[in-house]
Write a protein that holds these residues in place. Structure first.
Motif, PDB file in Angstrom:
ATOM      1  N   ARG A 208     -21.086  59.117  48.619  1.00  0.00           N
ATOM      2  CA  ARG A 208     -21.973  60.189  49.121  1.00  0.00           C
ATOM      3  C   ARG A 208     -23.352  60.047  48.481  1.00  0.00           C
ATOM      4  N   THR A 209     -24.350  59.829  49.317  1.00  0.00           N
ATOM      5  CA  THR A 209     -25.669  59.439  48.799  1.00  0.00           C
ATOM      6  C   THR A 209     -26.778  60.385  49.249  1.00  0.00           C
ATOM      7  N   CYS A 210     -27.712  60.674  48.353  1.00  0.00           N
ATOM      8  CA  CYS A 210     -28.940  61.365  48.772  1.00  0.00           C
ATOM      9  C   CYS A 210     -30.089  60.745  47.981  1.00  0.00           C
ATOM     10  N   HIS A 211     -31.288  61.240  48.148  1.00  0.00           N
ATOM     11  CA  HIS A 211     -32.384  60.649  47.377  1.00  0.00           C
ATOM     12  C   HIS A 211     -33.379  61.693  46.885  1.00  0.00           C
ATOM     13  N   VAL A 212     -34.131  61.305  45.880  1.00  0.00           N
ATOM     14  CA  VAL A 212     -35.287  62.094  45.446  1.00  0.00           C
ATOM     15  C   VAL A 212     -36.490  61.159  45.503  1.00  0.00           C
ATOM     16  N   ASP A 213     -37.643  61.714  45.861  1.00  0.00           N
ATOM     17  CA  ASP A 213     -38.839  60.872  45.987  1.00  0.00           C
ATOM     18  C   ASP A 213     -39.647  60.883  44.695  1.00  0.00           C
ATOM     19  N   TYR A 214     -40.332  59.778  44.431  1.00  0.00           N
ATOM     20  CA  TYR A 214     -41.204  59.745  43.262  1.00  0.00           C
ATOM     21  C   TYR A 214     -42.338  58.761  43.486  1.00  0.00           C
ATOM     22  N   VAL A 215     -43.351  58.903  42.657  1.00  0.00           N
ATOM     23  CA  VAL A 215     -44.476  57.973  42.722  1.00  0.00           C
ATOM     24  C   VAL A 215     -44.321  56.998  41.564  1.00  0.00           C
ATOM     25  N   ARG A 216     -44.314  55.706  41.877  1.00  0.00           N
ATOM     26  CA  ARG A 216     -44.098  54.696  40.844  1.00  0.00           C
ATOM     27  C   ARG A 216     -45.399  54.447  40.090  1.00  0.00           C
ATOM     28  N   SER A 217     -45.307  54.551  38.759  1.00  0.00           N
ATOM     29  CA  SER A 217     -46.513  54.358  37.950  1.00  0.00           C
ATOM     30  C   SER A 217     -46.682  52.873  37.641  1.00  0.00           C
ATOM     31  N   PRO A 218     -47.885  52.493  37.201  1.00  0.00           N
ATOM     32  CA  PRO A 218     -48.052  51.102  36.750  1.00  0.00           C
ATOM     33  C   PRO A 218     -47.287  50.881  35.439  1.00  0.00           C
ATOM     34  N   ARG A 219     -47.053  49.645  35.116  1.00  0.00           N
ATOM     35  CA  ARG A 219     -46.382  49.279  33.871  1.00  0.00           C
ATOM     36  C   ARG A 219     -47.108  49.868  32.662  1.00  0.00           C
ATOM     37  N   VAL A 220     -46.370  50.386  31.674  1.00  0.00           N
ATOM     38  CA  VAL A 220     -47.010  51.030  30.538  1.00  0.00           C
ATOM     39  C   VAL A 220     -47.537  49.980  29.546  1.00  0.00           C
ATOM     40  N   ALA A 221     -46.854  48.840  29.442  1.00  0.00           N
ATOM     41  CA  ALA A 221     -47.285  47.758  28.540  1.00  0.00           C
ATOM     42  C   ALA A 221     -46.633  46.473  29.006  1.00  0.00           C
ATOM     43  N   GLY A 222     -47.151  45.339  28.536  1.00  0.00           N
ATOM     44  CA  GLY A 222     -46.555  44.052  28.898  1.00  0.00           C
ATOM     45  C   GLY A 222     -46.849  43.676  30.338  1.00  0.00           C
ATOM     46  N   ALA A 223     -46.205  42.610  30.809  1.00  0.00           N
ATOM     47  CA  ALA A 223     -46.470  42.118  32.170  1.00  0.00           C
ATOM     48  C   ALA A 223     -45.167  41.986  32.941  1.00  0.00           C
ATOM     49  N   THR A 224     -45.291  41.971  34.282  1.00  0.00           N
ATOM     50  CA  THR A 224     -44.096  41.847  35.118  1.00  0.00           C
ATOM     51  C   THR A 224     -43.407  40.499  34.886  1.00  0.00           C
ATOM     52  N   LYS A 225     -42.079  40.492  35.044  1.00  0.00           N
ATOM     53  CA  LYS A 225     -41.321  39.262  34.827  1.00  0.00           C
ATOM     54  C   LYS A 225     -41.016  38.576  36.160  1.00  0.00           C
TER      55      LYS A 225
END
Ligand code: UDP
Ligand code: MG
Length: 330
Positions: A208-225
């Motif tokens: 049983r699935t539902c969702h909540v919406d959010y705004v994705r923030s930029p990375r707080v530190a470091g770099a994407t892998k």
């Protein structure tokens, strides 16, 4: 932050808000020395006041080669809720997540990135949904503005292709950040495959699935892998793990081309009878040879993709190897 519900089902939240719950956050970390302290601080502040939540944070050190493990061990000295699973090398985020799910003990489990792109505050909203009776609560990005144009477009294209050729539909704009009931986690842990495309497996188990919406923030530190090539391989993994469409398409394409070739043969034979033999046609021959050569190579390549995966899977190696688990509470 904007949040909204997929299925409206009113419920008296206040009544059960105080029912105690064991929550496990699963956090894969790979060279995240700069982010860990910021993450732990935010988590500590958030859950300090949540007396009903008994928290465990399972960090999975995915073979970091900076001082991530030392920082984690220092964190564990300061905070009882920290558990560390140290993998023997870098196995990739999917395997690290699997390891985390394996060692998480909570009745509710939430995978979350350490870079604070997934806002921890949303976990409380997810818990509220879980208390309403949902077994999976997806965190859905309400926009992709923090992504580059290339990442947005390629992600859209991936979802469109994947969902049109696969029986397991992936919800769009949803990552690994989600709440799962213990039942869901147990179902995931029972899946035997070593190649683990988690987004797909999460969707495959259902519940049983539902969702909540959010705004994705930029990375707080470091770099994407994740760079472009890694993402491409990730997309191939997704498509080949959940659909055999690309394998089967060649049968139909082959049949269609044979049929056209047959008609063409009849045409040539008729022409020989009517007009006699002639030898023009170099250009059209070359085009046909190179076109079909290319087509055959693509077909063989796709066979190779699947065969390679079957080969690796047939070895039945575990998806990860643990060097050591560091626990504070027994
Ligand atoms: N990660 C990991 N193993 C890897 C790559 C990444 O455990 O091989 C972790 C990483 O430390 C982070 C999370 O997976 O906590 C998400 O990674 P990242 O932020 O680089 O991905 P993005 O948000 O850019 O998609
Ligand atoms: Mg990130």
């Amino acid at each position: 932050m904007h949040r909204e519900n997929q299925t409206e089902s009113p419920s008296p939240l206040s009544v059960c808000d105080s029912v105690p719950v064991n929550l496990s956050l699963v956090v894969p970390v790979y060279n995240e020395a700069e982010s860990i302290d910021l993450f732990v601080d935010r988590i500590r502040q958030l859950f300090e006041e949540e007396k009903a939540v008994s928290l465990e944070v399972v960090f999975v050190n995915d073979g970091s080669n900076d001082n991530t493990l030392d920082i984690l061990l220092a964190c564990q000295k300061a905070h009882l809720f920290v558990k560390i699973v140290d993998l023997s090398r870098n196995f990739g985020k999917e395997a690290a997540l699997t390891a985390g799910l394996h060692f998480a003990e909570g009745e509710v489990v939430v995978p979350i990135d350490v870079d604070l792109q997934d806002p921890p505050e949303l976990v409380l909203d997810m818990l509220a949904k879980w208390r309403e009776g949902y077994e999976v609560v997806l965190a859905r990005r309400s926009n992709r503005e923090s992504d580059t144009w290339a990442k947005r477009t390629s992600a859209n294209l991936f979802y469109r292709i994947h969902n049109s050729i696969s029986d397991t539909k992936l919800p769009e704009n949803v990552g690994d950040f989600r709440l799962m009931d213990r039942k869901v986690v147990n179902a995931l842990l029972e899946l035997p495959e070593a190649h683990r495309f988690m987004k797909g497996l999460f969707a495959w188990v259902g519940f049983r699935t539902c969702h909540v919406d959010y705004v994705r923030s930029p990375r707080v530190a470091g770099a994407t892998k994740f760079n472009g090539w890694k993402l491409w391989n990730f997309a191939m993994e997704g498509v080949t793990s959940f659909s055999t469409y690309l394998l089967r398409i060649w049968t139909y394409l082959g049949a269609l081309i044979s049929f056209v070739a047959f008609l063409f043969a009849i045409f040539i034979i008729m022409r020989v009878f009517i007009q006699g033999v002639d030898v023009p046609g170099y250009a059209s021959l070359m085009v046909a040879v190179t076109f079909f050569g290319g087509l055959q190579l693509i077909g063989i390549g796709i066979l190779g993709e699947y065969l390679g995966r079957t080969y690796i899977e047939s070895k039945r190696r575990p998806p990860f190897v643990v060097r050591q688990v560091y626990k504070t509470k027994e």
